[in-house]
Design a protein around this motif. Structure first.
Motif, PDB file in Angstrom:
ATOM      1  N   VAL A  14     -41.222   5.833  20.045  1.00 57.61           N
ATOM      2  CA  VAL A  14     -41.662   6.912  20.931  1.00 57.61           C
ATOM      3  C   VAL A  14     -42.035   8.145  20.116  1.00 57.61           C
ATOM      4  O   VAL A  14     -43.050   8.799  20.366  1.00 57.61           O
ATOM      5  CB  VAL A  14     -40.556   7.239  21.957  1.00 57.61           C
ATOM      6  CG1 VAL A  14     -40.864   8.533  22.681  1.00 57.61           C
ATOM      7  CG2 VAL A  14     -40.406   6.110  22.948  1.00 57.61           C
ATOM      8  N   LEU A 141     -28.629  27.893  42.305  1.00 54.02           N
ATOM      9  CA  LEU A 141     -29.705  26.948  42.023  1.00 54.02           C
ATOM     10  C   LEU A 141     -31.069  27.557  42.308  1.00 54.02           C
ATOM     11  O   LEU A 141     -32.081  27.133  41.766  1.00 54.02           O
ATOM     12  CB  LEU A 141     -29.474  25.742  42.933  1.00 54.02           C
ATOM     13  CG  LEU A 141     -30.171  24.455  42.664  1.00 54.02           C
ATOM     14  CD1 LEU A 141     -29.721  23.944  41.326  1.00 54.02           C
ATOM     15  CD2 LEU A 141     -29.792  23.473  43.755  1.00 54.02           C
ATOM     16  N   ARG A 205     -22.881  20.605  42.991  1.00 54.19           N
ATOM     17  CA  ARG A 205     -23.327  19.860  44.167  1.00 54.19           C
ATOM     18  C   ARG A 205     -23.322  18.362  43.894  1.00 54.19           C
ATOM     19  O   ARG A 205     -22.874  17.565  44.715  1.00 54.19           O
ATOM     20  CB  ARG A 205     -24.735  20.306  44.557  1.00 54.19           C
ATOM     21  CG  ARG A 205     -24.743  21.618  45.314  1.00 54.19           C
ATOM     22  CD  ARG A 205     -26.056  22.335  45.167  1.00 54.19           C
ATOM     23  NE  ARG A 205     -27.211  21.536  45.528  1.00 54.19           N
ATOM     24  CZ  ARG A 205     -27.761  21.526  46.734  1.00 54.19           C
ATOM     25  NH1 ARG A 205     -27.253  22.253  47.687  1.00 54.19           N
ATOM     26  NH2 ARG A 205     -28.810  20.795  46.976  1.00 54.19           N
ATOM     27  N   ALA A 209     -20.840  15.573  45.736  1.00 57.82           N
ATOM     28  CA  ALA A 209     -21.398  14.426  46.447  1.00 57.82           C
ATOM     29  C   ALA A 209     -20.801  13.128  45.918  1.00 57.82           C
ATOM     30  O   ALA A 209     -20.422  12.243  46.688  1.00 57.82           O
ATOM     31  CB  ALA A 209     -22.911  14.420  46.300  1.00 57.82           C
ATOM     32  N   LEU A 252     -29.369  14.279  29.416  1.00 60.44           N
ATOM     33  CA  LEU A 252     -30.795  14.598  29.426  1.00 60.44           C
ATOM     34  C   LEU A 252     -31.016  16.115  29.485  1.00 60.44           C
ATOM     35  O   LEU A 252     -31.858  16.666  28.781  1.00 60.44           O
ATOM     36  CB  LEU A 252     -31.466  13.916  30.614  1.00 60.44           C
ATOM     37  CG  LEU A 252     -32.982  13.893  30.547  1.00 60.44           C
ATOM     38  CD1 LEU A 252     -33.435  13.175  29.295  1.00 60.44           C
ATOM     39  CD2 LEU A 252     -33.565  13.220  31.754  1.00 60.44           C
ATOM     40  N   GLN A 256     -32.869  18.353  26.650  1.00 59.80           N
ATOM     41  CA  GLN A 256     -34.072  19.141  26.955  1.00 59.80           C
ATOM     42  C   GLN A 256     -33.885  20.596  26.558  1.00 59.80           C
ATOM     43  O   GLN A 256     -34.787  21.220  26.004  1.00 59.80           O
ATOM     44  CB  GLN A 256     -34.375  19.062  28.440  1.00 59.80           C
ATOM     45  CG  GLN A 256     -34.894  17.723  28.874  1.00 59.80           C
ATOM     46  CD  GLN A 256     -35.732  17.832  30.118  1.00 59.80           C
ATOM     47  OE1 GLN A 256     -35.791  18.888  30.738  1.00 59.80           O
ATOM     48  NE2 GLN A 256     -36.382  16.753  30.483  1.00 59.80           N
ATOM     49  N   GLY A 260     -35.830  22.931  23.395  1.00 63.35           N
ATOM     50  CA  GLY A 260     -36.745  24.030  23.681  1.00 63.35           C
ATOM     51  C   GLY A 260     -36.819  24.407  25.144  1.00 63.35           C
ATOM     52  O   GLY A 260     -37.511  25.341  25.518  1.00 63.35           O
ATOM     53  N   LEU A 263     -36.274  27.984  26.727  1.00 64.06           N
ATOM     54  CA  LEU A 263     -37.296  28.966  26.371  1.00 64.06           C
ATOM     55  C   LEU A 263     -37.221  30.278  27.148  1.00 64.06           C
ATOM     56  O   LEU A 263     -37.239  31.355  26.562  1.00 64.06           O
ATOM     57  CB  LEU A 263     -38.657  28.288  26.608  1.00 64.06           C
ATOM     58  CG  LEU A 263     -39.854  29.171  26.860  1.00 64.06           C
ATOM     59  CD1 LEU A 263     -40.389  29.643  25.556  1.00 64.06           C
ATOM     60  CD2 LEU A 263     -40.909  28.397  27.606  1.00 64.06           C
ATOM     61  N   LEU A 264     -37.099  30.191  28.483  1.00 57.15           N
ATOM     62  CA  LEU A 264     -37.162  31.412  29.285  1.00 57.15           C
ATOM     63  C   LEU A 264     -35.967  32.313  28.986  1.00 57.15           C
ATOM     64  O   LEU A 264     -36.120  33.527  28.836  1.00 57.15           O
ATOM     65  CB  LEU A 264     -37.215  31.062  30.763  1.00 57.15           C
ATOM     66  CG  LEU A 264     -38.548  30.473  31.204  1.00 57.15           C
ATOM     67  CD1 LEU A 264     -38.436  29.805  32.549  1.00 57.15           C
ATOM     68  CD2 LEU A 264     -39.603  31.557  31.252  1.00 57.15           C
ATOM     69  N   GLY A 275     -36.968  27.249  21.496  1.00 59.06           N
ATOM     70  CA  GLY A 275     -37.886  27.408  22.615  1.00 59.06           C
ATOM     71  C   GLY A 275     -38.895  28.501  22.326  1.00 59.06           C
ATOM     72  O   GLY A 275     -40.100  28.352  22.528  1.00 59.06           O
ATOM     73  N   THR A 278     -41.327  27.267  19.687  1.00 59.66           N
ATOM     74  CA  THR A 278     -42.309  26.339  20.252  1.00 59.66           C
ATOM     75  C   THR A 278     -43.349  27.098  21.059  1.00 59.66           C
ATOM     76  O   THR A 278     -44.550  26.825  20.971  1.00 59.66           O
ATOM     77  CB  THR A 278     -41.613  25.321  21.172  1.00 59.66           C
ATOM     78  OG1 THR A 278     -40.445  24.853  20.523  1.00 59.66           O
ATOM     79  CG2 THR A 278     -42.521  24.168  21.480  1.00 59.66           C
ATOM     80  N   SER A 297     -37.785  18.321  19.071  1.00 61.21           N
ATOM     81  CA  SER A 297     -37.343  18.258  20.460  1.00 61.21           C
ATOM     82  C   SER A 297     -37.237  16.814  20.935  1.00 61.21           C
ATOM     83  O   SER A 297     -36.244  16.412  21.549  1.00 61.21           O
ATOM     84  CB  SER A 297     -38.343  19.051  21.298  1.00 61.21           C
ATOM     85  OG  SER A 297     -38.325  18.659  22.612  1.00 61.21           O
ATOM     86  N   VAL A 301     -33.981  14.322  22.372  1.00 61.50           N
ATOM     87  CA  VAL A 301     -33.957  13.559  23.622  1.00 61.50           C
ATOM     88  C   VAL A 301     -33.600  12.099  23.329  1.00 61.50           C
ATOM     89  O   VAL A 301     -32.782  11.485  24.018  1.00 61.50           O
ATOM     90  CB  VAL A 301     -35.312  13.669  24.345  1.00 61.50           C
ATOM     91  CG1 VAL A 301     -35.337  12.759  25.552  1.00 61.50           C
ATOM     92  CG2 VAL A 301     -35.558  15.100  24.770  1.00 61.50           C
TER      93      VAL A 301
ATOM     94  N   PRO B 149     -39.193  18.651  27.963  1.00 65.72           N
ATOM     95  CA  PRO B 149     -38.765  19.808  28.736  1.00 65.72           C
ATOM     96  C   PRO B 149     -39.898  20.269  29.671  1.00 65.72           C
ATOM     97  O   PRO B 149     -41.019  20.476  29.225  1.00 65.72           O
ATOM     98  CB  PRO B 149     -38.470  20.860  27.679  1.00 65.72           C
ATOM     99  CG  PRO B 149     -38.119  20.096  26.472  1.00 65.72           C
ATOM    100  CD  PRO B 149     -38.930  18.828  26.536  1.00 65.72           C
ATOM    101  N   LEU B 152     -41.940  23.477  28.828  1.00 68.22           N
ATOM    102  CA  LEU B 152     -42.756  23.363  27.620  1.00 68.22           C
ATOM    103  C   LEU B 152     -43.974  22.479  27.879  1.00 68.22           C
ATOM    104  O   LEU B 152     -45.073  22.760  27.399  1.00 68.22           O
ATOM    105  CB  LEU B 152     -41.933  22.778  26.479  1.00 68.22           C
ATOM    106  CG  LEU B 152     -40.966  23.742  25.817  1.00 68.22           C
ATOM    107  CD1 LEU B 152     -40.282  23.072  24.652  1.00 68.22           C
ATOM    108  CD2 LEU B 152     -41.698  24.986  25.340  1.00 68.22           C
ATOM    109  N   VAL B 319     -24.445  16.421  49.584  1.00 67.83           N
ATOM    110  CA  VAL B 319     -25.450  17.481  49.524  1.00 67.83           C
ATOM    111  C   VAL B 319     -26.541  17.071  48.570  1.00 67.83           C
ATOM    112  O   VAL B 319     -26.341  16.243  47.726  1.00 67.83           O
ATOM    113  CB  VAL B 319     -24.857  18.828  49.073  1.00 67.83           C
ATOM    114  CG1 VAL B 319     -24.090  19.450  50.205  1.00 67.83           C
ATOM    115  CG2 VAL B 319     -24.010  18.650  47.859  1.00 67.83           C
TER     116      VAL B 319
END
Lengths: 326, 319
Positions: A14, A141, A205, A209, A252, A256, A260, A263-264, A275, A278, A297, A301, B149, B152, B319
């Protein structure tokens, strides 16, 4: 073990595929031609030709690709197209600890918080505590992380910075751990909380559940019949089964973020992480840096997926016999 | 129909739907607000302008309150018809801009969610119904997409498309066309919606009624339209609000990084970006659109939860 090895092998394929794809897309993008960028404005055709030759842009794309991979992984002296002579590999390695500190701390906070909320809600389902906490989770959320960061900055950096409550908050930016452990902690505490907020809501949440679904199972009824306390049942029996879904989600997400996805948060809190790097590479259309950060990155993963498989095996002995569920 | 009645009976669903409706109507009425209440142009720079209140005329850009009065700061919230939430760095009415921004944000979010659900349904049904190598190919591709991501990925596509107008054959899409962010965001969230649809289509494809329909000689397309789709419908309806919530968040994030909606058009994300520079002096500019985003996303999530509880009673308290 074989499945893990297989996974890693697939992952390597990959990675090669992704690098080729990035390379192809870059050279197919109009206006991305690096020659003009390196030469600067108003360069003469002779200079353009020389640069094209020096950097090897006049060669066939497969040759260019292999040369770039060689420079990136073997010689490790690949340099940026935009900042002259800036080496790409050390840049990524300098940014990685920032992101690792950010994501690691946030992950601890969100897992702890969500387990707490999830267990409390599942112990008293549909009660007032459950409703309030689940409402809070949906709210967390729904908040855009960059906006939350700005509001936190507004409160702690400006409005109430001089009050007792927030005078400990350092100016925006990152303090390396080795330079000052307490400064590192203080500079990252608010980014941790901001980054973990939406994940805490989501995971709480999901966990609630799963715990509710598990509470109908036979082994839970047996445990209740044995007269175990509700808390022990929840922690020893309910959580143990619910970990499975939790772990794959967690693997996962963390991968992620390390790769990166944070980033925010990094942009809002001025943290020089992966981030941010990148993002800069992409906006500058700087292929060597894009290549390095994207591969870094993707590697995380792939590794995280393999790790999740391992943890699955450790958590659920039924999977070890070779028959896989789902 | 009973599901609909059950939904209407839920208080949380009613509240969320009403708040959403109010937000949508308010944003749609933005031109009306600009023309009749605020009486300003939300896109024209108005640095030298002034406005009158109770017969007193005041400049929109006030000198800073430092000793030398260097620099200009836009006026803050007036809590009055004109400049309700103050002005932004270019002297434009923030309240009007938030309403106009909501139009782009909501439009992009809804359109990209619709596009995403359409694509995800096609991919998910193909993979789940046909199985075999079709399934393997689509599922692996979605896995790879999902491993990148999200933001990105969206940023990379935006940079490739927005920095240079996109050309596909004879069609050319300008950089400020809203179709670009819509397409980008829809692509990015494809795997999110396609994976549950695939799982459900897969289980439907193995049911007796599908086998019976095939046994009667019904074609694949007929089975998909008449047997698979009707049984998928509740899943699609449940996913839709959650996908809109995600696309709205993604749109605001992209616009915040100035890679979504392009100036002079506004969206909630671009207004937050505008307000960033004035954050410490005029926080209302950045805070107002954020509250709008949180409200809409919260309502969508609550609505999604209510829909799931109503349409999937087996999930019970889930939920």
């Amino acid at each position: 073990m074989r499945s893990v090895a297989l996974r890693l092998g697939q992952g390597a394929c990959v990675l090669v595929g992704i690098s080729m794809l990035v390379f192809a897309v870059f050279f197919a993008t109009p206006g991305a031609d690096p020659t003009a960028r390196i030469a600067g404005r108003g360069a003469s055709p002779q200079i353009l030709a020389r640069i094209r030759h020096d950097y090897g842009f006049d060669r066939a794309l497969p040759v260019q690709y292999i040369r770039m991979m060689d420079k990136l992984f073997v010689a490790r002296d690949l340099t940026s197209f935009v900042d002259h002579g800036e080496r790409v590999v050390p840049e990524v390695f300098a940014a990685a600890p920032v992101t690792l500190s950010l994501v690691g701390g946030a992950a601890i906070i969100w897992v702890g918080l969500s387990v707490l909320i999830g267990v409390v809600c599942a112990l008293w389902p549909n009660g007032i505590v459950d409703r309030v906490l689940m409402g809070l989770s949906v709210l967390l959320l729904s908040i855009p992380v960059f906006w939350l960061g700005e509001v936190v900055n507004l409160v702690t950096q400006s409005r109430y910075h001089d009050t007792m409550l927030f005078s400990w908050v350092p100016p925006l930016g990152y303090v390396p751990f080795l330079q000052s452990p307490s400064g590192w902690f203080r500079s990252l505490l608010l980014p941790w909380l901001v980054l973990s907020s939406s994940f805490a809501g989501l995971y709480a949440r999901v966990l609630r559940a799963e715990l509710m679904a598990a509470s109908g199972e036979d082994y839970m009824r047996t445990a209740r019949a044995k007269g175990l306390s509700p808390l022990r049942i929840m922690l020893n029996h309910g959580l143990r089964m619910s970990w499975l879904g939790f772990v794959s989600l967690f693997g996962l997400d963390v991968a992620q973020l390390i790769g990166g996805g944070a980033l925010l948060t990094e942009v809002v809190f001025a943290l020089p992480g992966v981030g941010h790097l990148t993002y800069r590479a992409l906006t500058d259309l700087d292929l060597p840096l894009i290549m390095a950060t994207v591969l870094y990155s993707a590697a995380f993963v792939v590794i995280a997926n393999a790790l999740v498989d391992l943890v699955y095996l450790a958590l659920d002995p039924r999977l070890r016999t070779g028959t896989r569920h789902g | 129909m009973s599901a609909w009645r059950a939904l209407v009976r839920r208080l949380d669903a009613r509240i969320a739907a009403s708040v959403l409706a109010v937000m949508v109507v308010a944003c749609l009425a933005a031109p009306l607000y600009a023309a009749c209440v605020a009486r300003t142009d939300p896109f024209m720079s108005n640095i030298g302008g002034s406005f009158s209140e109770h017969g007193v005329t005041r400049d929109i850009m006030q000198p800073d309150d430092n000793p030398l009065h260097l620099g200009l700061t836009p006026i803050g919230p007036q809590w009055h018809a004109q400049y309700l939430l103050g002005a932004d760095g270019q002297g434009r009415d923030v309240a009007t801009r938030v309403l106009y921004g909501g139009r782009s944000s909501l439009l992009i979010a809804a359109a990209s969610a619709a596009l995403c659900m359409l694509g995800a349904s096609i991919l998910g049904i193909c993979a789940g119904y046909f199985g075999g190598w079709t399934d393997t190919l689509i599922s692996r591709l979605l896995d790879i997409f999902w491993a990148v991501p999200v933001y990105l990925f969206a940023i990379s596509i935006s940079i490739v498309t927005i920095s240079h107008a996109l050309r596909i054959g004879p069609f050319s899409i300008a950089a400020d066309n809203l179709l670009l962010p819509i397409g980008i965001i829809a692509t990015v969230y494809l795997p999110y919606a396609a994976r549950p649809i695939r799982a459900r289509a897969r289980s439907i494809a193995r049911t007796d009624y599908v086998l019976a329909a095939r046994g009667y000689g019904a074609s694949h397309s007929r089975v998909i339209l008449r047997e698979v789709l009707p049984n998928l419908w509740d899943l699609i309806v449940t996913l839709a609000p959650l996908v809109i919530a995600l696309t709205l968040l993604a749109e605001s994030a992209l616009s915040f990084l100035s890679l979504g909606v392009q100036a002079p058009a506004a969206s909630w994300g671009t207004i937050i970006l505008d307000g960033e520079g004035l954050l410490y002096r005029r926080p209302a500019i950045a805070i107002a659109p954020g509250i709008a985003i949180v409200t809409v996303v919260l309502c969508l999530n609550v609505l999604g939860d209510a829909l799931r509880a109503v349409l999937d009673p087996k999930a019970g308290g889930r939920v």
